[in-house]
Design a protein around this motif. Structure first.
Motif, PDB file in Angstrom:
ATOM      1  N   ILE B  90       0.860  -1.183   0.000  1.00  0.00           N
ATOM      2  CA  ILE B  90       0.000   0.000   0.000  1.00  0.00           C
ATOM      3  C   ILE B  90       0.893   1.229   0.000  1.00  0.00           C
ATOM      4  O   ILE B  90       1.892   1.299   0.713  1.00  0.00           O
ATOM      5  N   ARG B  93      -1.917   5.503   3.264  1.00  0.00           N
ATOM      6  CA  ARG B  93      -2.773   4.825   4.223  1.00  0.00           C
ATOM      7  C   ARG B  93      -4.159   4.526   3.667  1.00  0.00           C
ATOM      8  O   ARG B  93      -4.724   3.496   3.944  1.00  0.00           O
ATOM      9  N   ASP B  94      -4.712   5.427   2.898  1.00  0.00           N
ATOM     10  CA  ASP B  94      -6.062   5.220   2.397  1.00  0.00           C
ATOM     11  C   ASP B  94      -6.079   4.889   0.917  1.00  0.00           C
ATOM     12  O   ASP B  94      -7.121   4.881   0.297  1.00  0.00           O
ATOM     13  N   ASP B  95      -4.925   4.623   0.384  1.00  0.00           N
ATOM     14  CA  ASP B  95      -4.850   4.392  -1.054  1.00  0.00           C
ATOM     15  C   ASP B  95      -5.120   2.935  -1.381  1.00  0.00           C
ATOM     16  O   ASP B  95      -5.232   2.090  -0.510  1.00  0.00           O
ATOM     17  N   LYS B  96      -5.185   2.668  -2.601  1.00  0.00           N
ATOM     18  CA  LYS B  96      -5.449   1.300  -3.013  1.00  0.00           C
ATOM     19  C   LYS B  96      -4.236   0.430  -2.728  1.00  0.00           C
ATOM     20  O   LYS B  96      -3.111   0.890  -2.600  1.00  0.00           O
ATOM     21  N   ILE B  97      -4.518  -0.860  -2.625  1.00  0.00           N
ATOM     22  CA  ILE B  97      -3.472  -1.852  -2.369  1.00  0.00           C
ATOM     23  C   ILE B  97      -3.096  -2.498  -3.686  1.00  0.00           C
ATOM     24  O   ILE B  97      -3.953  -2.775  -4.527  1.00  0.00           O
ATOM     25  N   PHE B  99      -1.760  -5.873  -5.096  1.00  0.00           N
ATOM     26  CA  PHE B  99      -1.569  -7.265  -4.702  1.00  0.00           C
ATOM     27  C   PHE B  99      -0.657  -7.988  -5.686  1.00  0.00           C
ATOM     28  O   PHE B  99      -0.665  -7.710  -6.890  1.00  0.00           O
TER      29      PHE B  99
END
Lengths: 111, 109
Positions: B90, B93-97, B99
């Motif tokens: 990430i 903190r609020d951003d997309k992950i 994978f």
């Protein structure tokens, strides 16, 4: 305990149908996400939302749209379902801790 | 571009043997890294995050910024460890992950 629920575990639709996948979270999370999960491809982000009525495209938004009219609900819409949209769809939510909480998934089959 | 690479699609390990699931990332800033796990018929869930520096179910993962790696390790595999494991990055903190593509761990009896 965070609960993220998805409206259906299994769904079978025909090509060309309009499909709605619903996701609801009960922890007042600001952020919500839709992924599709395919073997060998992992999780791919379709759309996400940081607030009500806000939406952002993810990595594979083509063929999909979303709606977030209420903070707790995030809907994924397949305007005209196609066979290549057969997949497992996962919804997730998060709120400032970076950890995402996932729903159980909806396995969609498009015939 | 930011990327998470898990080189193994499938890893088979005998029960009691050590386990190492590999994860490499590409990101120029200070990453926050996670391992998520999905057991059969269960939802995807967080296993551990690098900032916690904790051991969960006997698993540990150390962030190596020099090698840009975040490998998941366990000294003695158990049958209940069989699952799909995803490494994730990430950026905010609020951003997309982001994978990785996942590694299926199969513990052999």
């Amino acid at each position: 305990d965070v609960k993220v629920t998805q409206s259906s575990r299994y769904l079978v639709k025909r090509t060309g149908e309009k499909v709605f996948l619903e996701c609801v979270q009960d922890m007042d999370h600001e952020n919500m996400f839709w992924y599709r999960q395919d073997p060998g491809l992992g999780l791919r982000l379709i759309y996400f939302s940081y607030d009500v009525k806000m939406k952002e495209k993810g990595d594979i938004p083509e063929g999909y749209s979303v709606s977030r009219e209420k903070k707790e609900r995030f809907s994924l819409i397949l305007e005209s379902a196609s066979t290549n949209q057969t997949s497992m769809y996962l919804c997730a939510s998060s709120s400032g801790t970076a950890e995402q909480f996932f729903g159980p998934g909806t396995r969609l089959t498009v015939l | 571009a930011q990327r998470v690479t898990q080189p193994e699609k499938l890893l088979s390990v005998f029960k009691g043997a050590p386990v190492e699931l590999k994860c490499n990332y590409s990101y120029s800033g200070s990453p926050e890294l996670f391992w998520y796990v999905q057991y059969s018929r269960q939802r995807l869930q967080l296993l551990l995050r690098h900032i916690s520096r904790e051991s969960i179910k006997g698993f540990t993962a150390d962030l190596n910024k020099g090698e840009t790696s975040f490998h998941l390790k366990k000294p003695f595999a158990q049958e209940e460890d069989s699952a799909m494991y995803y490494c994730a990055l990430i950026l905010n903190r609020d951003d997309k992950i982001i994978f990785g593509k996942g590694t299926r761990l199969h513990i052999l009896p």
